[in-house]
Each structure stands twice: as C-alpha cells, then as structure tokens.
Enzyme design. Structure first.
Site, PDB file in Angstrom:
ATOM      1  N   CYS A  92       0.820  -1.223   0.000  1.00  0.00           N
ATOM      2  CA  CYS A  92       0.000   0.000   0.000  1.00  0.00           C
ATOM      3  C   CYS A  92       0.847   1.263   0.000  1.00  0.00           C
ATOM      4  O   CYS A  92       0.332   2.353  -0.225  1.00  0.00           O
ATOM      5  CB  CYS A  92      -0.920   0.027   1.215  1.00  0.00           C
ATOM      6  SG  CYS A  92      -2.026  -1.365   1.281  1.00  0.00           S
ATOM      7  N   HIS A 111      -2.737   6.954   4.561  1.00  0.00           N
ATOM      8  CA  HIS A 111      -3.235   5.779   3.845  1.00  0.00           C
ATOM      9  C   HIS A 111      -4.585   5.377   4.454  1.00  0.00           C
ATOM     10  O   HIS A 111      -4.757   5.339   5.669  1.00  0.00           O
ATOM     11  CB  HIS A 111      -2.221   4.644   3.983  1.00  0.00           C
ATOM     12  CG  HIS A 111      -2.728   3.335   3.460  1.00  0.00           C
ATOM     13  ND1 HIS A 111      -3.349   3.219   2.243  1.00  0.00           N
ATOM     14  CD2 HIS A 111      -2.695   2.088   3.988  1.00  0.00           C
ATOM     15  CE1 HIS A 111      -3.685   1.956   2.049  1.00  0.00           C
ATOM     16  NE2 HIS A 111      -3.304   1.248   3.096  1.00  0.00           N
ATOM     17  N   ASN A 129      -9.919  -0.080   1.715  1.00  0.00           N
ATOM     18  CA  ASN A 129      -8.481   0.071   1.514  1.00  0.00           C
ATOM     19  C   ASN A 129      -8.149  -0.305   0.066  1.00  0.00           C
ATOM     20  O   ASN A 129      -8.218  -1.471  -0.308  1.00  0.00           O
ATOM     21  CB  ASN A 129      -7.753  -0.860   2.498  1.00  0.00           C
ATOM     22  CG  ASN A 129      -6.252  -0.816   2.364  1.00  0.00           C
ATOM     23  OD1 ASN A 129      -5.715  -0.261   1.405  1.00  0.00           O
ATOM     24  ND2 ASN A 129      -5.559  -1.416   3.308  1.00  0.00           N
TER      25      ASN A 129
END
Ligand code: ACO
Length: 334
Positions: free
Chosen positions: A119, A252, A282
């Site tokens: 990520c 994030h 996500n």
C-alpha cells in the site's frame, strides 16, 4: 531512507482517479460471509467499496485515471518520458502494467516499469520519480498508484474480504518554479512480511501454495499505528517543519481506527485530515491519490498548502512525503 528534496523543484501538476462502477456495501458482503455492517463500521469505518468486474483488470482502471491526470496537467501523453505504476496486482507478471499503459496511452519515449511496495507503493513511486526529475534524467513523469485487490482476496475469508476495495489514481510530475516536494522518508521491514502476504505468488515453493492474501490483522494493526506516527514525525523533523505547519494530512486509508490513532498521537487537527475509507475501503496503492482527489474537490487542496502524505502496507513498508501544493487540482475525483 530519509532526505530533503534536492535539485530541481518538482511538483504534482495533474491528478486523476478512477474506480470500478460496481459498489459493494457491507450488507452485500454479509450475504457472502458471516459478517455485518455494524462490525465492519465499528472496527474499520468502511461502509462500501468498489469491486472490479470479472473482465476488468488493473490497466483498465488505470487508463481513465491517467488520461484525466494528463488532461488536467495539459500535457501531451507523448511528452511523458517516465511511467511508474505502483501496484501488487498487475495484469500479469510481465509485460509490466506500466509498459502496457505506456503503449495504450501513446508514450513511445517513456521508461515504464511496475513498482511493488504494498500500500506504500504510491509514496515510493513519487519519491523515485521525483529523484529522476530533480536530477534531470526525466523531464516529465506519470505516476500511477492502483490495485485490484479483489482479484487476490479469498472471498470466503471475512477477516480480509471486508477491508479492501479497488481503485486507481494518477499524477503528473513536472518541474515548477516554486513549491513542490520538500522531502521523503521511506522504509521497509521484511522481518514482518509474513503478517500480510501472498506466499504462493512467486518463485518460492510452498508446501501448500496460497492463492489469496493472508493477513494477521492484529500484527498489521500494531505495525500500522507505530509507523504512521514515526514516519510522519521523522519527515517533519528532517524538513524543519512541525505538525502545526501541515495544512492537509493525507494518511493511507486502511482503517479509520488506525487514522484516528495517528491523528491523536501526531496532534494533527481532525479537520485537516482527509478520510474517505468509508466509501472505498483500503484500495492499497490507489488510496492516497484517491484521498488527494477528494481533498482537492472539497476545496482543501489549494496551491500553497503544505500536504503530508503517509502510507504503510505489505512488505512491511512505510513512507511519507511532504509537498507544498502548487496547482489547482479540482475535477480529479471519481
Ligand atoms: N465480521 C464479523 N466478525 C469478524 C470479522 C468480520 N468481518 N472478522 C473478524 N471477526 C471476529 C473475529 O473472529 C473475532 O471473533 P472472536 O472474538 O470470537 O474470536 C472478533 O471479530 C475480533 O477479531 P479481531 O481480529 O480481534 O478484531 P480487531 O479489532 O483486531 O479488528 C481488523 C480486525 C479490522 C482486521 C484490525 O485488526 C485491522 O484493521 N488490522 C489492520 C489491517 C490492515 O490495515 N491491513 C492492511 C494494511 S495495508 C496493505 O498493505 C494492504
């Protein structure tokens, strides 16, 4: 790795995002696995996510995002000489998704490659592109952060299924007169890699090869709460800034509890924090550009604003970037 941005001034001059059309709510997921809206919202803050269609691969969602970013920057695709796609879900191992996209977009002079940093991929990729531009090796770059994690999830595993969604974001990076990137901090801890992994996906043989993401949620949670704070503090310190100097904080988008923890520990004002995990889940490498696009469209990302980006993810990896925003980037949101 940590350092102030040296060399030419480089900034984001165009931003574009794209998500698949199909929306999956928590109620939809509760028909597939033993879960419910209340559990997912309380533990993660996620209400819905976008899921790619069966025949929709990574480059399909990257293409519209890339075109929007190029259009906003008012640059010709052919003038891009560097294309980096940060992803862990490329169309295939090779050719790279970047090479496929460079061809589709019409970038005959572009060096094109994929970058895998979980990520954190988008933050790693903008740091790399910055270095190539600041040194003069590249003149104009397109960086894409995108993932279709739905393709590598076990759709019977409630512990991972509810967390992730698909999405893409692209930025054009160019030389500017003032403002732009100020510094980067990037790190990795392979020792913790097995907390979030896809063990059967490469050349290493495993007894029982896994086709799907495996995660130790509690370990990742502990790691995330630690590095989201330490990475942000490190880059602020390196660049002689304090958290009060930050106008827009873009963490994030993994879990609202991880974001809330970072907000409290860093002492950043909640109204400066961008949160859109409720509508996308996500999206891995897509998460930070998708959040930037929403912030821009909400009128929070004006030229002159100091923006702090912090990501973390598989690897385990983490990374932060500080940037003085230079361009109007409204109109990028999905
Ligand atoms: N629905 C309902 N119940 C569930 C679900 C679900 N989807 N998933 C787990 N449960 C149950 C568990 O079985 C457990 O039940 P038990 O008490 O009877 O054993 C209970 O809920 C609590 O489970 P925990 O795992 O302790 O829940 P926790 O509060 O730790 O939350 C979560 C789990 C949301 C996964 C959290 O640990 C987390 O967010 N971790 C970080 C994950 C993450 O961000 N990963 C991505 C990193 S970025 C990247 O690179 C992709």
């Amino acid at each position: 790795m940590i350092g102030k941005a040296e060399g030419k001034r480089i900034s984001i001059t165009g931003l574009g995002v794209h998500v698949p059309e199909k929306v999956m709510t928590n109620d939809d997921l509760s028909k597939l696995v033993d879960t419910n809206d209340q559990w997912i919202v309380e533990r993660t803050g996620i209400k819905e996510r976008r899921i790619a269609a069966d025949d929709e691969a990574l480059t399909d969602i990257c293409l519209p995002a890339a075109r929007r970013a190029l259009e906003m920057a008012k640059v010709d695709a052919a003038s891009i000489d560097l294309l980096i796609v940060a992803t862990v879900t490329p169309d295939m191992a090779f050719p790279s998704s970047a090479a496929i996209l460079a061809d589709q977009l019409g970038m005959p002079d572009a060096a094109a490659y994929d970058l895998a940093a979980g990520c954190t991929g988008f933050v790693y990729a903008i740091a790399q592109a910055h270095a190539m531009l600041a040194s003069g090796l590249s003149k104009r770059a397109l960086v894409i952060g995108a993932d279709v994690l739905s393709k590598i999830l076990d759709w019977t595993d409630r512990s991972t299924l509810v967390l992730f969604g698909d999405g893409a974001g692209a930025v054009v990076l160019e030389e500017v007169d003032k403002g732009g990137f100020i510094g980067f901090e990037l790190g990795a801890d392979g020792g913790g890699g097995a907390s979030l992994w896809l063990p059967g996906s490469g050349s290493r043989k495993f007894e029982d090869p896994e086709k799907f993401v495996k995660m130790n949620g509690r370990e990742v949670f502990k790691f995330a709460t630690r590095v989201m704070v330490s990475s942000a503090e490190a880059i602020l310190d390196e660049c002689d800034k304090t958290i009060d100097d930050v106008d827009v904080y873009v963490p994030h988008q993994a879990n609202v509890r991880i974001i809330d923890h970072a907000v409290r520990k860093l002492g950043v004002a909640p109204e400066k924090t961008v949160i859109n995990v409720q509508k996308y889940g996500n999206t891995s490498s897509g998460s930070i550009p998708l959040a930037l696009a929403d912030a821009a469209d909400d009128g929070r990302l004006e030229p002159g604003k100091l923006v702090l980006l912090t990501g973390m993810g598989a690897g385990l990896t983490w990374g932060s970037a500080l940037i003085e925003w230079t361009h109007q980037t409204t109109g990028a949101a999905a």
